[in-house]
Design a protein around this motif. Structure first.
Motif, PDB file in Angstrom:
ATOM      1  N   GLU A 111       0.857  -1.190   0.000  1.00  0.00           N
ATOM      2  CA  GLU A 111       0.000   0.000   0.000  1.00  0.00           C
ATOM      3  C   GLU A 111       0.892   1.240   0.000  1.00  0.00           C
ATOM      4  O   GLU A 111       1.711   1.428   0.902  1.00  0.00           O
ATOM      5  CB  GLU A 111      -0.892   0.007   1.247  1.00  0.00           C
ATOM      6  CG  GLU A 111      -1.806   1.213   1.337  1.00  0.00           C
ATOM      7  CD  GLU A 111      -2.547   1.280   2.663  1.00  0.00           C
ATOM      8  OE1 GLU A 111      -3.356   2.206   2.828  1.00  0.00           O
ATOM      9  OE2 GLU A 111      -2.299   0.419   3.527  1.00  0.00           O
ATOM     10  N   SER A 160       1.553   5.548  -1.707  1.00  0.00           N
ATOM     11  CA  SER A 160       1.185   6.712  -2.512  1.00  0.00           C
ATOM     12  C   SER A 160       2.481   7.404  -2.901  1.00  0.00           C
ATOM     13  O   SER A 160       3.562   7.047  -2.410  1.00  0.00           O
ATOM     14  CB  SER A 160       0.273   7.667  -1.731  1.00  0.00           C
ATOM     15  OG  SER A 160       0.954   8.203  -0.610  1.00  0.00           O
ATOM     16  N   THR A 161       2.398   8.370  -3.776  1.00  0.00           N
ATOM     17  CA  THR A 161       3.589   9.078  -4.236  1.00  0.00           C
ATOM     18  C   THR A 161       3.438  10.582  -4.054  1.00  0.00           C
ATOM     19  O   THR A 161       2.317  11.103  -3.996  1.00  0.00           O
ATOM     20  CB  THR A 161       3.883   8.786  -5.721  1.00  0.00           C
ATOM     21  OG1 THR A 161       2.797   9.270  -6.523  1.00  0.00           O
ATOM     22  CG2 THR A 161       4.066   7.290  -5.956  1.00  0.00           C
ATOM     23  N   ALA A 201      -1.102  14.891  -1.691  1.00  0.00           N
ATOM     24  CA  ALA A 201      -0.583  13.552  -1.385  1.00  0.00           C
ATOM     25  C   ALA A 201      -1.481  12.818  -0.395  1.00  0.00           C
ATOM     26  O   ALA A 201      -2.159  13.430   0.442  1.00  0.00           O
ATOM     27  CB  ALA A 201       0.826  13.661  -0.828  1.00  0.00           C
ATOM     28  N   ALA A 202      -1.468  11.497  -0.490  1.00  0.00           N
ATOM     29  CA  ALA A 202      -2.219  10.638   0.435  1.00  0.00           C
ATOM     30  C   ALA A 202      -1.268  10.204   1.553  1.00  0.00           C
ATOM     31  O   ALA A 202      -0.620   9.151   1.470  1.00  0.00           O
ATOM     32  CB  ALA A 202      -2.785   9.433  -0.310  1.00  0.00           C
ATOM     33  N   LYS A 231      -1.262   6.567   3.711  1.00  0.00           N
ATOM     34  CA  LYS A 231      -0.830   5.267   3.214  1.00  0.00           C
ATOM     35  C   LYS A 231       0.351   4.752   4.039  1.00  0.00           C
ATOM     36  O   LYS A 231       1.095   5.515   4.647  1.00  0.00           O
ATOM     37  CB  LYS A 231      -0.424   5.353   1.742  1.00  0.00           C
ATOM     38  CG  LYS A 231      -1.547   5.784   0.812  1.00  0.00           C
ATOM     39  CD  LYS A 231      -2.674   4.765   0.784  1.00  0.00           C
ATOM     40  CE  LYS A 231      -3.749   5.181  -0.216  1.00  0.00           C
ATOM     41  NZ  LYS A 231      -4.865   4.195  -0.261  1.00  0.00           N
ATOM     42  N   VAL A 247       4.841   6.243   1.685  1.00  0.00           N
ATOM     43  CA  VAL A 247       4.782   7.388   0.773  1.00  0.00           C
ATOM     44  C   VAL A 247       6.148   7.477   0.108  1.00  0.00           C
ATOM     45  O   VAL A 247       7.170   7.655   0.784  1.00  0.00           O
ATOM     46  CB  VAL A 247       4.455   8.700   1.510  1.00  0.00           C
ATOM     47  CG1 VAL A 247       4.417   9.862   0.522  1.00  0.00           C
ATOM     48  CG2 VAL A 247       3.122   8.595   2.244  1.00  0.00           C
TER      49      VAL A 247
END
Length: 215
Positions: free
Chosen positions: A38, A40-41, A86-87, A90, A93
């Motif tokens: 899991e 995000s970026t 951004a998320a 998560k 990252v």
């Protein structure tokens, strides 16, 4: 400044132009998907959406990019936009560069100018947080130059050879303890990017995988 929520690990790739960050970044995205990680970026130096007012101004007046002061505001806008988008919830990252890039780009032989630039960056790029880990891709100057010559015809004004050498000094200075409070907790991991791309990519993935397993 965006607070870390204690659940995610923020790992960024850093290095000079020609180090191979883009290739490694793309490889990591595929491997993360493959292993069901899991993530995000966040890419704080990449353009925000093209319709944004500031991006439009620089599109209409491209010579503004030759003005260092204007570039400071442009990249602060991109950094803060990336942070807001951004998320951060998560587990992982992954950053394609970080606020450290801004420090390195504005590093100076004059200590007082360096600290002034750091102060400006910290106030303008106040949304993006510092990473937990930085993986620095280290590549000899002659290898980088060959890669750039093969790929890019135009050089970014902040990554001319003279500037690149100064940025390299900045990275190593920060890696060995720069006194910048914002990044004092960052753990640096250096990887040689001189070998075969597949081996370098796999080494970086393994470093990240090991740290994800520790969480």
């Amino acid at each position: 400044m965006h607070k870390h929520n204690g659940k995610s690990t923020y790992i960024c790739l850093e290095g000079l132009k020609g180090a191979g960050k883009t290739t490694i970044f793309k490889y990591l995205l595929e491997k993360f998907e493959e292993h069901g990680i899991e993530f995000s970026t966040v890419s704080p130096t990449k353009p925000a959406y093209s319709g944004h007012f500031i991006e439009k101004v620089f599109q209409y007046f491209p010579t503004l990019k030759n003005n260092r002061i204007a570039r400071v505001f442009l990249y602060a806008h991109r950094s803060n936009f990336a942070a807001r988008s951004a998320a951060w919830d998560k587990k992982l990252v992954l950053g394609d560069r970080s606020v450290v890039t801004s420090y390195a780009t504005k590093w100076s032989a004059s200590s007082w100018r360096t600290w002034f630039h750091i102060w400006v960056i910290n106030h303008l790029e106040n949304k993006i947080k510092a990473p937990d880990y930085i993986i620095y891709i280290d590549v000899p100057q002659e290898v980088r130059r060959e890669r750039i010559d093969q790929r890019d015809k135009e050089r970014d004004m902040d990554e001319s050879e003279d500037r690149a050498r100064q940025m390299e000094e900045a990275y190593f200075h920060m890696m060995n303890g720069s006194g910048i409070s914002r990044i004092q907790h960052v753990q640096w991991l250096k990887v040689s990017g001189e070998g075969k791309r597949e081996q370098v990519c796999e080494e970086v993935f393994q470093l990240i995988w090991d740290r994800c397993q520790q969480q």
